[in-house]
Write a protein that holds these residues in place. Structure first.
Motif, PDB file in Angstrom:
ATOM      1  N   LEU A  25       6.536 -17.322  44.893  1.00  8.01           N
ATOM      2  CA  LEU A  25       6.792 -16.396  45.765  1.00  8.01           C
ATOM      3  C   LEU A  25       8.240 -15.906  46.050  1.00  8.01           C
ATOM      4  O   LEU A  25       9.016 -14.531  45.823  1.00  8.01           O
ATOM      5  CB  LEU A  25       6.238 -16.260  47.536  1.00  8.01           C
ATOM      6  CG  LEU A  25       5.202 -16.558  48.152  1.00  8.01           C
ATOM      7  CD1 LEU A  25       4.889 -17.035  49.410  1.00  8.01           C
ATOM      8  CD2 LEU A  25       4.709 -15.471  47.457  1.00  8.01           C
ATOM      9  N   ARG A  26       9.076 -17.445  45.148  1.00  3.92           N
ATOM     10  CA  ARG A  26      10.578 -16.678  45.141  1.00  3.92           C
ATOM     11  C   ARG A  26      10.808 -15.401  44.255  1.00  3.92           C
ATOM     12  O   ARG A  26      12.223 -15.174  44.021  1.00  3.92           O
ATOM     13  CB  ARG A  26      11.263 -18.177  44.876  1.00  3.92           C
ATOM     14  CG  ARG A  26      11.478 -19.021  46.711  1.00  3.92           C
ATOM     15  CD  ARG A  26      12.374 -20.205  46.746  1.00  3.92           C
ATOM     16  NE  ARG A  26      12.114 -20.591  47.783  1.00  3.92           N
ATOM     17  CZ  ARG A  26      11.839 -21.973  48.053  1.00  3.92           C
ATOM     18  NH1 ARG A  26      10.432 -22.267  46.631  1.00  3.92           N
ATOM     19  NH2 ARG A  26      11.581 -22.308  49.255  1.00  3.92           N
ATOM     20  N   ILE A  27      10.329 -15.712  43.295  1.00  6.71           N
ATOM     21  CA  ILE A  27      10.077 -14.575  41.956  1.00  6.71           C
ATOM     22  C   ILE A  27      10.025 -13.345  42.242  1.00  6.71           C
ATOM     23  O   ILE A  27       8.591 -12.536  43.082  1.00  6.71           O
ATOM     24  CB  ILE A  27       9.459 -14.715  40.913  1.00  6.71           C
ATOM     25  CG1 ILE A  27       9.214 -16.567  40.529  1.00  6.71           C
ATOM     26  CG2 ILE A  27       9.872 -14.618  39.706  1.00  6.71           C
ATOM     27  CD1 ILE A  27       8.743 -17.173  39.743  1.00  6.71           C
ATOM     28  N   PRO A  28      11.367 -12.606  42.173  1.00  4.01           N
ATOM     29  CA  PRO A  28      11.444 -11.401  42.599  1.00  4.01           C
ATOM     30  C   PRO A  28      10.285 -10.335  41.095  1.00  4.01           C
ATOM     31  O   PRO A  28      10.676  -9.457  40.826  1.00  4.01           O
ATOM     32  CB  PRO A  28      12.515 -10.701  42.564  1.00  4.01           C
ATOM     33  CG  PRO A  28      12.889 -11.602  42.211  1.00  4.01           C
ATOM     34  CD  PRO A  28      12.417 -12.869  41.877  1.00  4.01           C
ATOM     35  N   SER A  29       9.065  -9.743  41.814  1.00  2.00           N
ATOM     36  CA  SER A  29       8.074  -9.134  39.960  1.00  2.00           C
ATOM     37  C   SER A  29       7.503  -8.375  40.552  1.00  2.00           C
ATOM     38  O   SER A  29       6.653  -8.349  40.567  1.00  2.00           O
ATOM     39  CB  SER A  29       6.929 -11.014  39.519  1.00  2.00           C
ATOM     40  OG  SER A  29       6.414 -11.160  40.831  1.00  2.00           O
ATOM     41  N   ILE A  30       8.908  -7.833  40.952  1.00  2.00           N
ATOM     42  CA  ILE A  30       8.421  -6.035  41.285  1.00  2.00           C
ATOM     43  C   ILE A  30       8.511  -5.210  39.961  1.00  2.00           C
ATOM     44  O   ILE A  30       9.249  -4.943  39.352  1.00  2.00           O
ATOM     45  CB  ILE A  30       9.646  -5.855  42.288  1.00  2.00           C
ATOM     46  CG1 ILE A  30      10.223  -6.348  43.511  1.00  2.00           C
ATOM     47  CG2 ILE A  30       9.106  -4.288  42.403  1.00  2.00           C
ATOM     48  CD1 ILE A  30      11.444  -6.282  43.806  1.00  2.00           C
ATOM     49  N   SER A  31       6.644  -4.991  39.578  1.00  3.88           N
ATOM     50  CA  SER A  31       6.609  -3.973  38.973  1.00  3.88           C
ATOM     51  C   SER A  31       7.077  -2.891  38.776  1.00  3.88           C
ATOM     52  O   SER A  31       7.110  -2.326  37.504  1.00  3.88           O
ATOM     53  CB  SER A  31       5.476  -4.427  38.240  1.00  3.88           C
ATOM     54  OG  SER A  31       4.706  -3.408  39.451  1.00  3.88           O
ATOM     55  N   GLY A  86      -7.067 -11.407  39.228  1.00  6.90           N
ATOM     56  CA  GLY A  86      -6.038 -11.373  40.093  1.00  6.90           C
ATOM     57  C   GLY A  86      -4.495 -10.498  39.748  1.00  6.90           C
ATOM     58  O   GLY A  86      -4.472 -10.039  38.359  1.00  6.90           O
ATOM     59  N   HIS A  87      -3.204 -10.804  40.234  1.00  8.55           N
ATOM     60  CA  HIS A  87      -1.985 -10.100  39.646  1.00  8.55           C
ATOM     61  C   HIS A  87      -0.437 -10.740  40.596  1.00  8.55           C
ATOM     62  O   HIS A  87      -0.727 -10.865  41.798  1.00  8.55           O
ATOM     63  CB  HIS A  87      -2.015  -8.297  39.944  1.00  8.55           C
ATOM     64  CG  HIS A  87      -2.466  -7.877  41.754  1.00  8.55           C
ATOM     65  ND1 HIS A  87      -0.767  -7.209  42.685  1.00  8.55           N
ATOM     66  CD2 HIS A  87      -3.155  -7.172  42.750  1.00  8.55           C
ATOM     67  CE1 HIS A  87      -0.782  -7.455  43.918  1.00  8.55           C
ATOM     68  NE2 HIS A  87      -2.470  -7.011  43.917  1.00  8.55           N
ATOM     69  N   TYR A  88      -0.291 -10.369  40.072  1.00  2.00           N
ATOM     70  CA  TYR A  88       1.375 -11.168  40.092  1.00  2.00           C
ATOM     71  C   TYR A  88       2.626 -10.775  40.204  1.00  2.00           C
ATOM     72  O   TYR A  88       3.736 -10.739  40.584  1.00  2.00           O
ATOM     73  CB  TYR A  88       1.592 -12.357  39.005  1.00  2.00           C
ATOM     74  CG  TYR A  88       2.144 -12.236  37.829  1.00  2.00           C
ATOM     75  CD1 TYR A  88       2.830 -10.919  37.414  1.00  2.00           C
ATOM     76  CD2 TYR A  88       1.223 -12.465  36.527  1.00  2.00           C
ATOM     77  CE1 TYR A  88       4.030 -10.727  35.985  1.00  2.00           C
ATOM     78  CE2 TYR A  88       1.575 -11.114  35.748  1.00  2.00           C
ATOM     79  CZ  TYR A  88       2.829 -10.822  35.452  1.00  2.00           C
ATOM     80  OH  TYR A  88       2.866 -10.148  33.811  1.00  2.00           O
ATOM     81  N   ASP A  89       2.355  -9.310  40.215  1.00  2.95           N
ATOM     82  CA  ASP A  89       3.091  -8.148  40.350  1.00  2.95           C
ATOM     83  C   ASP A  89       2.883  -8.103  42.082  1.00  2.95           C
ATOM     84  O   ASP A  89       2.375  -8.286  42.888  1.00  2.95           O
ATOM     85  CB  ASP A  89       3.674  -7.637  39.814  1.00  2.95           C
ATOM     86  CG  ASP A  89       1.995  -6.152  39.433  1.00  2.95           C
ATOM     87  OD1 ASP A  89       0.177  -7.302  40.152  1.00  2.95           O
ATOM     88  OD2 ASP A  89       2.373  -4.992  39.727  1.00  2.95           O
ATOM     89  N   GLU A 154      -0.697  -4.117  37.916  1.00 11.71           N
ATOM     90  CA  GLU A 154      -1.785  -3.645  38.967  1.00 11.71           C
ATOM     91  C   GLU A 154      -0.947  -2.828  40.740  1.00 11.71           C
ATOM     92  O   GLU A 154      -1.398  -1.499  40.330  1.00 11.71           O
ATOM     93  CB  GLU A 154      -2.006  -4.995  40.140  1.00 11.71           C
ATOM     94  CG  GLU A 154      -3.843  -4.263  41.008  1.00 11.71           C
ATOM     95  CD  GLU A 154      -3.029  -3.531  42.290  1.00 11.71           C
ATOM     96  OE1 GLU A 154      -3.643  -2.733  43.028  1.00 11.71           O
ATOM     97  OE2 GLU A 154      -2.329  -3.748  42.701  1.00 11.71           O
ATOM     98  N   GLU A 155       0.296  -3.204  41.092  1.00 15.79           N
ATOM     99  CA  GLU A 155       1.334  -2.205  41.934  1.00 15.79           C
ATOM    100  C   GLU A 155       1.556  -0.771  41.316  1.00 15.79           C
ATOM    101  O   GLU A 155       2.373   0.054  41.697  1.00 15.79           O
ATOM    102  CB  GLU A 155       2.015  -3.170  42.468  1.00 15.79           C
ATOM    103  CG  GLU A 155       1.398  -4.546  43.149  1.00 15.79           C
ATOM    104  CD  GLU A 155       1.030  -3.663  44.790  1.00 15.79           C
ATOM    105  OE1 GLU A 155       0.490  -2.505  44.810  1.00 15.79           O
ATOM    106  OE2 GLU A 155       0.395  -4.986  45.045  1.00 15.79           O
ATOM    107  N   ILE A 156       1.334  -0.669  40.189  1.00 21.10           N
ATOM    108  CA  ILE A 156       1.892   0.639  39.366  1.00 21.10           C
ATOM    109  C   ILE A 156       0.867   1.214  38.560  1.00 21.10           C
ATOM    110  O   ILE A 156       1.025   1.917  37.514  1.00 21.10           O
ATOM    111  CB  ILE A 156       3.609   0.236  38.139  1.00 21.10           C
ATOM    112  CG1 ILE A 156       2.589  -0.610  36.596  1.00 21.10           C
ATOM    113  CG2 ILE A 156       4.719  -0.313  38.924  1.00 21.10           C
ATOM    114  CD1 ILE A 156       3.690  -0.405  35.817  1.00 21.10           C
ATOM    115  N   GLY A 157      -0.272   0.779  38.739  1.00 16.87           N
ATOM    116  CA  GLY A 157      -1.246   1.469  38.797  1.00 16.87           C
ATOM    117  C   GLY A 157      -2.437   1.139  36.914  1.00 16.87           C
ATOM    118  O   GLY A 157      -3.136   1.816  36.609  1.00 16.87           O
ATOM    119  N   SER A 158      -2.025  -0.111  37.394  1.00 16.98           N
ATOM    120  CA  SER A 158      -2.144  -1.340  35.555  1.00 16.98           C
ATOM    121  C   SER A 158      -2.761  -0.465  34.269  1.00 16.98           C
ATOM    122  O   SER A 158      -3.535   0.259  33.922  1.00 16.98           O
ATOM    123  CB  SER A 158      -3.961  -1.346  35.829  1.00 16.98           C
ATOM    124  OG  SER A 158      -3.810  -2.352  37.217  1.00 16.98           O
TER     125      SER A 158
END
Ligand code: BES
Ligand code: MN
Ligand code: MN
Length: 457
Positions: A25-31, A86-89, A154-158
């Motif tokens: 959770l510490r990794i800011p993986s904002i896609s 699953g998604h890590y972003d 995923e959070e940008i629509g794959s």
């Protein structure tokens, strides 16, 4: 049935699992932010190394944007194969000032871990990793073949996933897919989602005169695009809340009696919902309950509208242009292509001479309906009962998950399990996102049990 020692192992390691999740959770993986691309990559590496450490064969696959992690642990060619998605972003965390603890400094309070991605989807995804770690540590092998696909878009629509699945089709062959990205019905009330709504999203642009006109000099001569737009939009629905596009409901599969009873029994708390939404009435299509309307009935909504003068004071014009964005949520067996055509024909028929109409299709997703009595579903039900101490309810979701369409079309699995351990009030995409640690723990137990229940299914 899952051996007792595995569940004991999971219980004994509860605290360690939480500590490890905090690292993820510490990794800011904002896609969506390109300046976080290195962090997104770091999260992919984190998943890769974790999978290798617990005994998986794993690799990173590049895409045009963010990588996909593919992994497998295969026991026997004749054993069933489960593909886990699953998604890590994660979504951006703003507004930052509303977070009680910073989004990428996970903090534990009131039995929950608070961080961006805690519930959507790092925490949920991690339950699969920890469950398989426990099984591998105790039993040496998984009871079935498992493949994993963890994406970072995923959070940008794959955007890369369609092509990726085509290119890796053989490698991803499986009997069933578990999507670890939905949620429970309520906290402590686990659910299996068996249906999703589809989506048609269109933009309507109307052009009248070449430029804004003096409404005194030219009023009475030309059609006003804002007025016409208002009439078109009003015509899309009847006053009592049905969609008025001819043919719109033709292909809708109505709820069967058993489903209606199942939904009634779930007792959606309408007063709590009204309070949460800040409205004094829930409205919609007549003849259906609010719960049915928000999950199993098709809808049409105007998302936004523009045109003409809306600044301070008054400006006497006939506007040149007007437009709107309109979305429709579809249910089985509506087809986005057909609904787009019906919409377009109807809007054309309502557009008078003197106005130029343009319709642009922006988004589409096909509705999903999964057989509820498939052996794999029953296996999942039993597994969730082992994990959560109660049988899951079966629900339809009002949202759309486009990756499910891709999986159905390209991999043709026998069944798709949409499982989620998050709660509806986890605040996904909002400030102070959280995940209940009890649900994290119960989720790990459920996943481990699922592998055994699927063995005979
Ligand atoms: N996990 C959610 C989808 C979801 C939300 C499933 C609630 C079940 C209950 C997923 O990460 C998500 O946010 N999807 C986006 C997709 C979009 C960004 C293309 C969505 O639904 O808005
Ligand atoms: Mn998600
Ligand atoms: Mn999300």
């Amino acid at each position: 049935m899952i051996p007792r020692e595995i569940l004991d192992k999971i219980d004994e390691n509860r605290t360690r699992y939480v500590e490890e999740l905090l690292g993820f959770l510490r990794i800011p993986s904002i896609s969506t932010y390109s300046h976080h691309a290195a962090d997104v990559r770091r999260a992919a590496d984190w998943v890769l190394h974790h999978l290798k450490r617990i005994g998986f064969q794993a690799k990173i696959c590049r895409t045009e944007r963010h990588p996909v992690v593919l992994a497998h642990s295969l026991v026997h060619p004749d054993a069933p194969t489960l593909l886990i998605y699953g998604h890590y972003d994660v979504q951006p965390p703003e507004p930052l000032e509303e977070w009680i603890s910073p989004p990428f400094s996970p903090s534990i309070r009131d039995g929950c871990v608070y961080a961006r991605g805690a519930s959507d989807d790092k925490g949920q995804l991690f339950t699969y990793l920890k469950a398989m770690e426990a099984v591998l540590a105790v039993a040496g092998n998984l009871p079935i073949n498992v493949k994993l696909l963890v994406e970072g878009e995923e959070e940008i629509g794959s955007p890369s996933l369609g092509r990726f699945l085509v290119e890796h089709r053989d490698e991803l062959q499986c009997d069933a897919i578990a999507i670890s990205d939905s949620s429970q019905f309520g906290q402590g009330i686990p659910a299996i989602t068996y249906a999703l709504r589809g989506l048609c999203y269109l933009q309507v642009d109307l052009q009248g005169p070449r430029f804004d006109l003096h409404s005194g000099s030219f009023g009475g001569l030309v059609a006003n695009p804002v007025q016409v737009l208002a009439e078109i939009l009003a015509g899309l629905k009847t006053l009592d809340g049905r969609v008025a596009i001819p043919g719109f409901y033709d292909d809708v599969v109505d709820l069967d009696q058993q489903e209606r009873e199942m939904m009634d029994a779930l007792k959606l708390d309408e007063d709590a919902l009204k309070e949460y939404l800040g409205v004094d009435e829930l409205t919609g299509e007549p003849g259906y309950s609010p719960f049915e309307r928000k999950t199993a009935r098709p809808t049409l909504d105007v998302n936004g509208i523009w045109g003409g003068f809306s600044g301070e004071g008054a400006k006497t014009i006939i506007p040149a242009r007007a437009g709107a964005k309109v979305s429709m949520r579809l249910v089985p067996n509506q087809k986005p292509e057909k609904i787009n055509r019906l919409f377009s024909d109807f809007v054309h028929s309502m557009t008078p001479r003197g106005i130029k109409l343009e319709i642009t299709e922006l988004h589409g997703a096909t509705p999903v309906l999964i057989q509820r009595d498939h052996a794999v579903m029953k296996a999942a039900s039993r597994a969730i009962e082992i994990g959560f101490g109660r049988t899951p309810v079966h629900v339809r979701e009002g949202i759309s998950i486009p990756v499910v369409n891709l999986f159905e079309e390209l991999l043709e699995p026998e069944s798709i399990l949409m499982l989620g351990w998050g709660s509806p009030d986890d605040g996904t995409h909002s400030p102070n996102e959280r995940f209940h640690l009890d649900d994290f723990h119960r989720g790990i137990r459920a996943v481990a049990a699922l592998l055994y229940e699927m063995k005979g299914a």
